[in-house]
Design a protein around this motif. Sequence first.
Motif, mmCIF file in Angstrom:
data_model
loop_
_atom_site.group_PDB
_atom_site.id
_atom_site.type_symbol
_atom_site.label_atom_id
_atom_site.label_comp_id
_atom_site.label_asym_id
_atom_site.label_seq_id
_atom_site.Cartn_x
_atom_site.Cartn_y
_atom_site.Cartn_z
ATOM 1 N N CYS A 48 -59.664 -73.209 -17.346
ATOM 2 C CA CYS A 48 -58.686 -72.349 -17.389
ATOM 3 C C CYS A 48 -58.129 -72.085 -18.704
ATOM 4 C CB CYS A 48 -57.477 -72.837 -16.505
ATOM 5 S SG CYS A 48 -56.261 -71.912 -16.435
ATOM 6 N N PHE A 95 -53.063 -69.057 -18.389
ATOM 7 C CA PHE A 95 -52.324 -67.998 -17.887
ATOM 8 C C PHE A 95 -51.727 -68.326 -16.396
ATOM 9 C CE2 PHE A 95 -52.202 -63.758 -15.427
ATOM 10 C CZ PHE A 95 -51.153 -63.406 -15.859
ATOM 11 N N GLY A 96 -52.459 -68.441 -15.307
ATOM 12 C CA GLY A 96 -51.964 -68.620 -14.023
ATOM 13 C C GLY A 96 -50.686 -67.778 -13.790
ATOM 14 N N PHE A 134 -47.067 -68.967 -13.904
ATOM 15 C CA PHE A 134 -47.138 -70.269 -14.599
ATOM 16 C C PHE A 134 -47.143 -70.247 -16.297
ATOM 17 C CE2 PHE A 134 -49.677 -73.107 -17.043
ATOM 18 C CZ PHE A 134 -49.462 -74.598 -16.778
ATOM 19 N N LYS A 180 -43.332 -70.142 -16.688
ATOM 20 C CA LYS A 180 -42.655 -71.318 -16.075
ATOM 21 C C LYS A 180 -42.872 -72.311 -17.001
ATOM 22 C CE LYS A 180 -42.564 -70.380 -11.094
ATOM 23 N NZ LYS A 180 -43.023 -70.966 -9.914
ATOM 24 N N TYR A 181 -43.926 -72.598 -17.442
ATOM 25 C CA TYR A 181 -44.443 -73.688 -18.297
ATOM 26 C C TYR A 181 -45.161 -73.307 -19.652
ATOM 27 C CZ TYR A 181 -43.017 -76.091 -14.046
ATOM 28 O OH TYR A 181 -42.444 -76.458 -12.786
ATOM 29 N N GLU A 227 -45.239 -74.393 -22.559
ATOM 30 C CA GLU A 227 -45.567 -75.302 -23.678
ATOM 31 C C GLU A 227 -47.151 -75.811 -23.246
ATOM 32 O OE1 GLU A 227 -42.869 -75.830 -21.819
ATOM 33 O OE2 GLU A 227 -41.255 -75.030 -23.619
ATOM 34 N N ILE A 228 -47.188 -75.769 -22.133
ATOM 35 C CA ILE A 228 -48.584 -76.439 -21.260
ATOM 36 C C ILE A 228 -49.355 -75.103 -21.488
ATOM 37 C CG2 ILE A 228 -49.753 -77.326 -19.664
ATOM 38 C CD1 ILE A 228 -47.281 -78.320 -18.431
ATOM 39 N N MET A 236 -53.143 -74.786 -23.606
ATOM 40 C CA MET A 236 -54.513 -74.448 -22.879
ATOM 41 C C MET A 236 -54.920 -73.147 -23.542
ATOM 42 S SD MET A 236 -53.119 -75.248 -19.279
ATOM 43 C CE MET A 236 -54.387 -74.552 -18.149
ATOM 44 N N ARG A 273 -40.415 -80.772 -17.227
ATOM 45 C CA ARG A 273 -40.559 -79.777 -18.282
ATOM 46 C C ARG A 273 -40.214 -80.402 -19.588
ATOM 47 N NH1 ARG A 273 -38.788 -74.308 -19.448
ATOM 48 N NH2 ARG A 273 -39.744 -73.958 -21.378
ATOM 49 N N ILE A 315 -53.961 -79.119 -16.638
ATOM 50 C CA ILE A 315 -52.618 -79.629 -16.765
ATOM 51 C C ILE A 315 -52.417 -81.126 -17.147
ATOM 52 C CG2 ILE A 315 -50.187 -79.354 -16.088
ATOM 53 C CD1 ILE A 315 -51.606 -76.657 -16.028
ATOM 54 N N HIS A 352 -40.327 -80.786 -7.343
ATOM 55 C CA HIS A 352 -40.629 -79.260 -7.255
ATOM 56 C C HIS A 352 -41.475 -78.892 -8.243
ATOM 57 C CE1 HIS A 352 -37.811 -77.701 -10.361
ATOM 58 N NE2 HIS A 352 -36.915 -78.789 -9.717
ATOM 59 N N HIS A 353 -41.488 -79.527 -9.549
ATOM 60 C CA HIS A 353 -42.130 -79.224 -10.600
ATOM 61 C C HIS A 353 -43.791 -79.331 -10.362
ATOM 62 C CE1 HIS A 353 -39.529 -77.960 -13.527
ATOM 63 N NE2 HIS A 353 -38.634 -79.149 -13.718
ATOM 64 N N ASN A 379 -45.580 -76.848 -8.769
ATOM 65 C CA ASN A 379 -45.627 -75.647 -9.422
ATOM 66 C C ASN A 379 -46.217 -75.586 -10.863
ATOM 67 O OD1 ASN A 379 -43.931 -73.484 -8.324
ATOM 68 N ND2 ASN A 379 -42.464 -75.322 -7.929
ATOM 69 N N ALA A 380 -46.508 -76.699 -11.422
ATOM 70 C CA ALA A 380 -47.126 -77.020 -12.637
ATOM 71 C C ALA A 380 -48.640 -77.001 -12.438
ATOM 72 C CB ALA A 380 -46.959 -78.338 -13.411
ATOM 73 N N THR A 405 -51.945 -73.720 -12.396
ATOM 74 C CA THR A 405 -52.423 -72.385 -12.630
ATOM 75 C C THR A 405 -53.225 -72.215 -11.340
ATOM 76 O OG1 THR A 405 -54.351 -73.071 -13.826
ATOM 77 C CG2 THR A 405 -52.370 -72.360 -15.030
ATOM 78 N N PHE A 406 -53.320 -72.869 -10.293
ATOM 79 C CA PHE A 406 -54.173 -72.578 -9.302
ATOM 80 C C PHE A 406 -55.776 -72.432 -9.964
ATOM 81 C CE2 PHE A 406 -50.869 -71.375 -6.007
ATOM 82 C CZ PHE A 406 -50.587 -72.629 -5.947
#
Lengths: 248, 468
Positions: free
Chosen positions: A171, A174-175, A178, A181-182, A184-185, A189, B9, B326, B358-359, B362-363, B365-366
Amino acid sequence: MRVGFFVTCLVDTMRPSVGFSAIKLLERAGCEVIVPPTQTCCGQPAWNSGADAHCRDLARKVIDSFLEFDYVVVPSGSCAGMIRNHYPEALKDDGAYHLRALSLAKKTYELTQFLVEVARATDFSAKYNASACYHDSCSCLREMFVRDAPRQLLANVEGLELKPLKDADVCCGFGGLFSVKYPEISERMADDKLSDAKNSEASLVIGPDLGCLLHLAGRAARRGENLKFRHIAEVLANCSQASIGEGT
Amino acid sequence: MTQDPLAFREASKKAVHDPRLKQALGRIKGHFQLARRFASSDFPDFDALRGQGAAIREHSITHLHSLLDEFEKSVTTRGGQVHWARNATEARQIVIDILKRSGARRVTKGKSMVSEEIGLNDALLAHGIVPIETDLGEYIIQLRHEPPSHIIAPAFHLNKEDVADTFRAAHSKLDPARDLSDRSALVGEARAMLRAAFEGADAGITGANFLTAREGAALIVTNEGNGDLTRLLPRTHIVVTGIEKVVPDLNAASVLLRLLTRSATGQPITSYVSVMSGPHSEEMADGPREFHVVLVDNGRTRLLGTPAQATLRCIRCAACLNHCPIYGAVGGHAYGATYPGPIGAALNPNLLGISEAHHHPNASTFCGRCAEVCPVKIPLPTIMRYWRAREYAAGLPPITYRAGLGLWAFAAKRPLLYRLGTRLASRVLKKLAKGGRIRALPMAGGWFAIRDLPEPQGKTFMEQLNSP
């Protein structure tokens, strides 16, 4: 073959040339291409946020707009994956629409997959002088099972030297939401992906999904990297527009 | 080290900029990914084996009741005892009661994620019982007062220099000038320390990779042999594990073993596979006098009948962690929970509550790599999405987020309105762009924190399509 073309919201707003390139390819492959004017977005941002009711509303709209065609073609693996895999799941308790979702799912294809597997067209006499690498977007690869089709199409582009990209199946960060929301991660990537692209000695990154490309091009611009980014449809259709983020 | 899943986060921000952690996590590819790839491609039809494994696990969790009854009868027949714990508190109390009854003061432990889940070590210490972790990785993090950062490699976040520093600080009676620069010196020192612990232990606690109902056996896999020394030397052996670990019989377990070791470390089989089926008997030369199995529910039955039920198939191989981009970027500690990575994202909302965890779902990218490598085919992204839906239905995402999504959906359901919006957006963005990109926009801090936005081409696709 009557093909309903789903342009996707990102292509519509950010990069129409991807849509026009895709239509050109489909027509050259002998399809009658129709763009239903009632289309908006496939609903993926809602689905991935768990906002199921919003997603179902949008899914029904897409089904109503596209069910009449022989095929639905999408220049994005993630939107195609949404229709093929997730509409039936989202609408499983909606009797009539569930059946329609299943029938739409069966005829929905990602662009390169459709060209190679259904239209059986692999050579569009394209020319592009560059050394390039191809990034498999995750949904294309793991939701639509598209791996060979884009490579087969790119192999027939005159002047294009396709370099192997390390971890092409990993990956890019992008996501969808995502990425905001995140960040930095997502940044880490993207940086890993950009390093792999540079190490492949390519000057151009080709991808099947505009979301990933906007994210990577945006990150490369921020870092001042000298890499170009293009959607595969543009490369195959000899699109003359400036590459993503290159300006006009 | 405190565990706070709500700080994900912040913790992930720190983690991605930690060069030592990056170096340690960089080993995942060579260490785990390649090993799994070779092991699975060497096997004639690994995907068919995954199908078989998934079917066995699905059968087991849908027949939990009868299999667990059978397991209890089998264990009891062989002279062992089964204890049932509804939650972490009960599980800790059961273990403490057994240890107190047998007068145990020093306890050796094999690696067990369930014992981490229920916070066993702290509870033992509070009752004056000293637990000593005997898996090398667990031993190292116990000395550092850290939780594991990985399901099968608890000290994966550390480099060998970190371990040398830890040993120098903890083993203060040894010569401070000793050479600890290579791995074998570190292993040798740990071995010497652990030998003494094994010899002095009053009881041993292990987890279980599988429980077999027909034979009443608990199986563990190890590469260090510490599991056998933990279970065989002391007078009392306690197995603490989750109720979902049960399978019908040893044949079923053998299929899962083939999957487990290949998916975890890429080994066709681990150095040791221990089958523990009861206390010492007349026919056996050695073994514990007492054999206890503590079966922990702790929310597991709550998953039955929900869309997240398949989570219970998990055999804790950690392949999903090892292939998660991740996890590979932030490591295990950032999650602030016992179970990190994709399996943590599926388990934690049930264990800790969705508002607390909850994070985790959500964390992601699927990207789907976790589901692709899972040996028992758990649809991990589907389950993460289910938790997001639960979160959304409970009204937990920030009001701005929900309102934004609602506004967007309102427009997207009305093509004419939507066209106006996209035309306006593409024009405004085009105007704001300089040199092919936009560097910042209000209310879009998440995007612009780390990247620019490439300039749009101007008129939308739909607009151009309809203009002559």
